[in-house]
Design a protein around this motif. Sequence first.
Motif, PDB file in Angstrom:
ATOM      1  N   GLY A   1       0.972  -1.233   0.188  1.00  0.00           N
ATOM      2  CA  GLY A   1      -0.045   0.194  -0.118  1.00  0.00           C
ATOM      3  C   GLY A   1       1.019   1.417   0.026  1.00  0.00           C
ATOM      4  O   GLY A   1       0.031   2.333  -0.544  1.00  0.00           O
ATOM      5  N   ARG A   2       2.202   1.025   0.245  1.00  0.00           N
ATOM      6  CA  ARG A   2       2.530   2.494  -0.260  1.00  0.00           C
ATOM      7  C   ARG A   2       3.521   2.708  -1.290  1.00  0.00           C
ATOM      8  O   ARG A   2       4.155   3.473  -1.566  1.00  0.00           O
ATOM      9  CB  ARG A   2       4.374   2.278   0.614  1.00  0.00           C
ATOM     10  N   HIS A   3       3.355   2.323  -2.296  1.00  0.00           N
ATOM     11  CA  HIS A   3       3.954   2.522  -3.699  1.00  0.00           C
ATOM     12  C   HIS A   3       2.768   2.115  -4.504  1.00  0.00           C
ATOM     13  O   HIS A   3       1.835   1.255  -4.687  1.00  0.00           O
ATOM     14  CB  HIS A   3       4.951   1.329  -4.004  1.00  0.00           C
ATOM     15  N   ASP A   4       2.495   2.454  -5.759  1.00  0.00           N
ATOM     16  CA  ASP A   4       1.079   2.778  -6.871  1.00  0.00           C
ATOM     17  C   ASP A   4       1.762   2.077  -8.151  1.00  0.00           C
ATOM     18  O   ASP A   4       1.397   1.965  -8.918  1.00  0.00           O
ATOM     19  CB  ASP A   4       0.432   3.721  -6.488  1.00  0.00           C
ATOM     20  N   LEU A   5       3.058   1.682  -8.383  1.00  0.00           N
ATOM     21  CA  LEU A   5       4.230   1.703  -9.388  1.00  0.00           C
ATOM     22  C   LEU A   5       5.854   0.818  -9.496  1.00  0.00           C
ATOM     23  O   LEU A   5       6.133   0.917  -8.508  1.00  0.00           O
ATOM     24  CB  LEU A   5       4.564   2.608 -10.476  1.00  0.00           C
ATOM     25  N   LEU A   6       5.139  -0.614 -10.013  1.00  0.00           N
ATOM     26  CA  LEU A   6       6.186  -1.211 -10.043  1.00  0.00           C
ATOM     27  C   LEU A   6       7.137  -1.433 -10.728  1.00  0.00           C
ATOM     28  O   LEU A   6       6.587  -1.844 -11.881  1.00  0.00           O
ATOM     29  CB  LEU A   6       6.132  -2.464  -8.884  1.00  0.00           C
ATOM     30  N   VAL A   7       8.549  -0.212 -10.614  1.00  0.00           N
ATOM     31  CA  VAL A   7       9.198  -0.633 -12.379  1.00  0.00           C
ATOM     32  C   VAL A   7       9.909  -1.662 -11.792  1.00  0.00           C
ATOM     33  O   VAL A   7      11.190  -2.377 -10.624  1.00  0.00           O
ATOM     34  CB  VAL A   7      10.409   0.329 -12.454  1.00  0.00           C
TER      35      VAL A   7
END
Length: 446
Positions: A154-160
């Motif tokens: 819930g701490r991020h909205d995009l993973l690369v």
Amino acid sequence: MPGSSPASLELNRELRGAQHAQTEHAGPAIRSLYRAVLVAADCSDHANRAVSEAVALARLAEATVAGMHVYAARLHDLRFRQMEGGLPEQYRQEKALEESRAVHDGLITRGLSLIADAYLDQAEQACRAAAIPFTPLSAEGKNYRVLLDEANSGRHDLLVIGAQGLGAVAEGGLGTVCERVVRRAAVDTLVIKDPRRRLADGPIVAAVDGSDHSYGGLLSALALAQAWSVPLHVVAAYDPYFHYVAFDRISRVLSEEAGRTFRFADQERLHEEIIDAGLAKIYRGHLSVAQSIAAAHGVAIETALLDGKAHAAIERYLRDLGSTLLVIGKLGIHADPALDIGGNAERLLRNAGCAVLLSQRVHRPPADTIAAVTTTWTAEAERRLERVPEFARRMARMAILQFAQERGHTVITERIVEDATAMLCPGRARTGGGPLAGHGSAATHE
């Protein structure tokens, strides 16, 4: 920069070259796209490109970046013990074993942590050069599981993430860590397939199939195309050939009696005369809706209707165009609640030669936008609608359209109007009133 590695210096040079141009075109759409980016770092070519793209996106969106490296100390320790039996005789003596164990213990207790810190230092330097807030994250454990827990925290909205890591091979395609994470990630995931290519060089391709996920992905593609000032191509792919194969095989197994019961000849004619043309119209409609969405966002797009197996047709299009990025919904129009990734999305993730952004974003265009290009009314249905008072007719039309769209209808008949009335205004339907008349009059009294 003192102490900088060659890889980090290369990242910094590339970022500095792109920063000015990207800042000029960054607008509200891209700034609302992502707020917190998580990038997987291991100093591989794919990961280095992932870091550079994560920083570039974060700078455009005024987002933060967290870099993560997971090391498997326990796995190394277990594997080392298993290998001791295969050491040459002189290394299996008591003293020699104790010395080698001490050296290896130092590696797994502190060495792997230092290596992780070094990987993250490179990402931090790239972020510092772009004035992007950076958080280093290192952890011990099973790599895909720990990375996935962080991505879904819930701490991020995009993973690369890079498609491959340090063990990359030319024909490797998709690494196991990447595939395991991508399937289970609950956030948008950008997978770097070619570490030599910069995404902002474009062009971008977005694929739509009428699903809320595909239109959500389109919104992301529009924001990126606008920010990077690169061409955006929107494609829709349908397969008009499958039923020819299916009917050929069915004809070989059906008995004459079964064929009559099945009305085989009529079924085949129906497919040839109606379904083929109908499929093309449906997918042209998806492209028309995409045009409307793009126009509303002030972005010019090129559209293409592709035929054949969807994933194969899109792969060919990407190859011919030389795209740097494909944006697709992680789920498609036929998804069910238990599905983790759509079939075409999975094939394209594995086979596309360019980077792939799997979008979890959903967007449902207004009912009248979809209806304008996909839905028609029979004369009987239109006459039935005229019974509604003029002041409430638009509201009734929209309610019927939504009712029809939720059930997959593209032609609204009098029967559908009746069914919509029965569901939405059961009292009015029982008393024989006009379609949704109760709905319209009730709204005027509230």
